[in-house]
Scaffold this motif. Sequence first.
Motif, mmCIF file in Angstrom:
data_model
loop_
_atom_site.group_PDB
_atom_site.id
_atom_site.type_symbol
_atom_site.label_atom_id
_atom_site.label_comp_id
_atom_site.label_asym_id
_atom_site.label_seq_id
_atom_site.Cartn_x
_atom_site.Cartn_y
_atom_site.Cartn_z
ATOM 1 N N SER A 188 0.784 -1.043 -0.058
ATOM 2 C CA SER A 188 -0.023 0.099 -0.169
ATOM 3 C C SER A 188 0.711 1.184 -0.127
ATOM 4 O O SER A 188 2.247 1.146 0.204
ATOM 5 C CB SER A 188 -0.686 -0.230 1.217
ATOM 6 O OG SER A 188 -0.301 -0.008 2.259
ATOM 7 N N ILE A 189 0.205 2.470 -0.413
ATOM 8 C CA ILE A 189 0.730 3.733 -0.284
ATOM 9 C C ILE A 189 -0.216 4.525 0.497
ATOM 10 O O ILE A 189 -1.194 4.787 0.113
ATOM 11 C CB ILE A 189 1.087 4.363 -1.484
ATOM 12 C CG1 ILE A 189 1.908 3.553 -2.437
ATOM 13 C CG2 ILE A 189 1.930 5.779 -1.512
ATOM 14 C CD1 ILE A 189 2.140 3.972 -4.114
ATOM 15 N N PRO A 190 -0.020 4.963 1.651
ATOM 16 C CA PRO A 190 1.518 4.871 2.567
ATOM 17 C C PRO A 190 1.672 3.305 2.952
ATOM 18 O O PRO A 190 0.925 2.823 2.947
ATOM 19 C CB PRO A 190 1.376 5.690 3.479
ATOM 20 C CG PRO A 190 -0.046 5.958 3.958
ATOM 21 C CD PRO A 190 -0.608 5.854 2.490
ATOM 22 N N ASN A 384 14.531 0.410 -0.900
ATOM 23 C CA ASN A 384 14.217 1.337 -1.822
ATOM 24 C C ASN A 384 12.789 1.876 -1.851
ATOM 25 O O ASN A 384 11.869 1.086 -1.188
ATOM 26 C CB ASN A 384 14.692 1.007 -3.223
ATOM 27 C CG ASN A 384 15.977 0.419 -3.258
ATOM 28 O OD1 ASN A 384 16.047 -1.001 -2.692
ATOM 29 N ND2 ASN A 384 16.938 0.839 -3.745
ATOM 30 N N THR A 385 12.505 2.922 -2.541
ATOM 31 C CA THR A 385 11.184 3.431 -2.888
ATOM 32 C C THR A 385 11.256 3.255 -4.449
ATOM 33 O O THR A 385 11.912 3.979 -5.154
ATOM 34 C CB THR A 385 10.965 4.805 -2.323
ATOM 35 O OG1 THR A 385 11.076 4.839 -0.802
ATOM 36 C CG2 THR A 385 9.508 5.234 -2.554
ATOM 37 N N ILE A 386 10.013 2.626 -4.790
ATOM 38 C CA ILE A 386 9.783 2.432 -6.280
ATOM 39 C C ILE A 386 8.371 2.946 -6.725
ATOM 40 O O ILE A 386 7.478 2.180 -6.202
ATOM 41 C CB ILE A 386 10.278 1.302 -6.957
ATOM 42 C CG1 ILE A 386 11.452 0.829 -6.718
ATOM 43 C CG2 ILE A 386 9.751 0.860 -8.347
ATOM 44 C CD1 ILE A 386 12.164 -0.535 -6.779
ATOM 45 N N ASN A 387 8.204 3.991 -7.331
ATOM 46 C CA ASN A 387 6.793 4.311 -7.709
ATOM 47 C C ASN A 387 5.950 4.636 -6.531
ATOM 48 O O ASN A 387 4.832 4.304 -6.372
ATOM 49 C CB ASN A 387 6.308 3.379 -8.601
ATOM 50 C CG ASN A 387 7.021 3.515 -9.913
ATOM 51 O OD1 ASN A 387 7.586 4.408 -10.488
ATOM 52 N ND2 ASN A 387 7.048 2.403 -10.517
ATOM 53 N N GLY A 388 6.532 5.001 -5.337
ATOM 54 C CA GLY A 388 5.814 5.303 -3.862
ATOM 55 C C GLY A 388 5.814 4.053 -3.131
ATOM 56 O O GLY A 388 5.550 4.232 -2.045
#
Length: 576
Positions: A188-190, A384-388
């Motif tokens: 999920s995002i966040p 890492n962060t990838i596309n949020g």
Amino acid sequence: MVLISERISRVTFLLCLLGIIALLNGSAVEARIRRYKWEVKYEYRSPDCLKKLVITINGQTPGPTIRAQQNDTIIVELTNSLLTENVAIHWHGIRQIGTPWFDGTEGVTQCPILPGTTFKYQFVVDRPGTYLYHAHYGMQREAGLYGSIIVALPDGQSEPFTYDYDRNIILNDWFHKSTYEQAAGLSSIPFQWVGEPQSLLIHGRGRFNCTSLTVPTLDTGVCNATNPDCSPFRLIVVPGKIYRLRISSLTALSALSFQIEGHNMTVVEADGHYVEPFAVQNLFIYSGETYSVLVKADQDPTRNYWITSNVVSRLPNTPPGLGIFVYYPNHPRRSPPTIPPAAPAWNNTRPRMAQSQAIKALQGYIHTPPSLSDRVIVFLNTQNTINGNVRWSVNNVSFTLPHTPYLIALKENLTHAFDQNPPPEGYDFVNYDIFKVQDNKNATSGNGIYRLNFNSTVDIILQNANSMNPNNSETHPWHLHGHDFWVLGYGEGKFDMFNDPKKYNLVNPIMKNTVPVHPYGWTALRFKADNPGAWAFHCHIESHFYMGMGVVFAEGIEKVGKLPSSIMGCGETQGL
């Protein structure tokens, strides 16, 4: 003279014939076929006193122990009764020589087993030792779908140590949220982290404090401390006897320490290989590892003793797992008169590194590694962060499984099934600071693979680094399918490609299938790419692999036999 010669010839022929018959009969006795019929389904259980859905095998969790002898053939007919969920089972530590399609890794070696269908696994257990099986679809393993494989030596052969009794213990951690809830949070995002486990289980049994439930309920059966499902694990011992304890870990997240109050343990086996014996009070064990330890029941027999497991390498927010070491004829329910022994400091890496470095192959059972490798691949473990989305990555590539299993795509030359470009074999060694939070702006996701020359010798350097949280580097246990590897060395800080290889242990390195890379450290492995197939190599922490911490190796695909149709039916395999 002719008659004598004819008689000698007849006698020689008869002796040869009898010898062949004896050999045939002997092999038939030594190598048996062991058949199992399993039904996998969801059932309500209370392993830590809190009722929740767990996955059982024939009503059991942990599942039935597979017991066999070296070179036996195992046949498991598995019926998926999960109703709305696929399944696959990996045979952890079994190399699957000649049967790479039965490794049980969904997306790598097979399509998943659909609800309502029956799938037959068939493979040979070619070496003695302590191994595991567990779900390898999504995050099902942590729902209770796991068990042990114990392979004995053939009749007439003995091991290089003696004991009176053989016992088996699987250690685990336990979450109250379902695997679906956890997976949804991770995607999920966040980002929603799974958190720390609510309990630690010792062979499927733990104890959650029901008074700490955060959501009140009127159903008194939801959490019941008197439920027999969560009565403590008890190991009954006879005073003066020596016990071989096969200790395994299948935790979803936690690194553990294991101890038996007042008793030393002598480590004699690791991942199916004999170890130069050494004594420990705390056995540090990482998800996917198996050990055999010898314990002598030589303490005061008028009382019982605690068995404990504790979280290490993470700030503990989970009570210890508790069991009881019961001296016969004491009452099994009699609690020890002491409090459980203190856990080792969770953030002290020194004793964990010392144990890793102490594990050497036993003299007389050393498999000498090749002195040089043909290829060196360095795997930088990063967050890492990838596309949020928060992901785990290897060399800044976060692994994603394709819809068509690699083994089938490679064998049938389905080149559109996955990215044909290989992932990176290293990172910016000079400029990357493993002790700092990095931007990692070039992080991507992908499903490319590493193609290895058949029979080549490959070195893998696992390099740990800081996560996205300041001053934090996590322990990652890495598991290789289809092979054992030599553990050449461990170190702290950044691997030095010029000087650290000079320190490799090429004399008596242990062979394993699972190994930790310690916080801010490195681990060096060497293996022979001599098993035709497609093989996963990944962090054995469920959430980390789900979040992309893994790779796939392919080797000798042209030598793989005809693939069984039972492993097909998904992605581009439909209609093959």
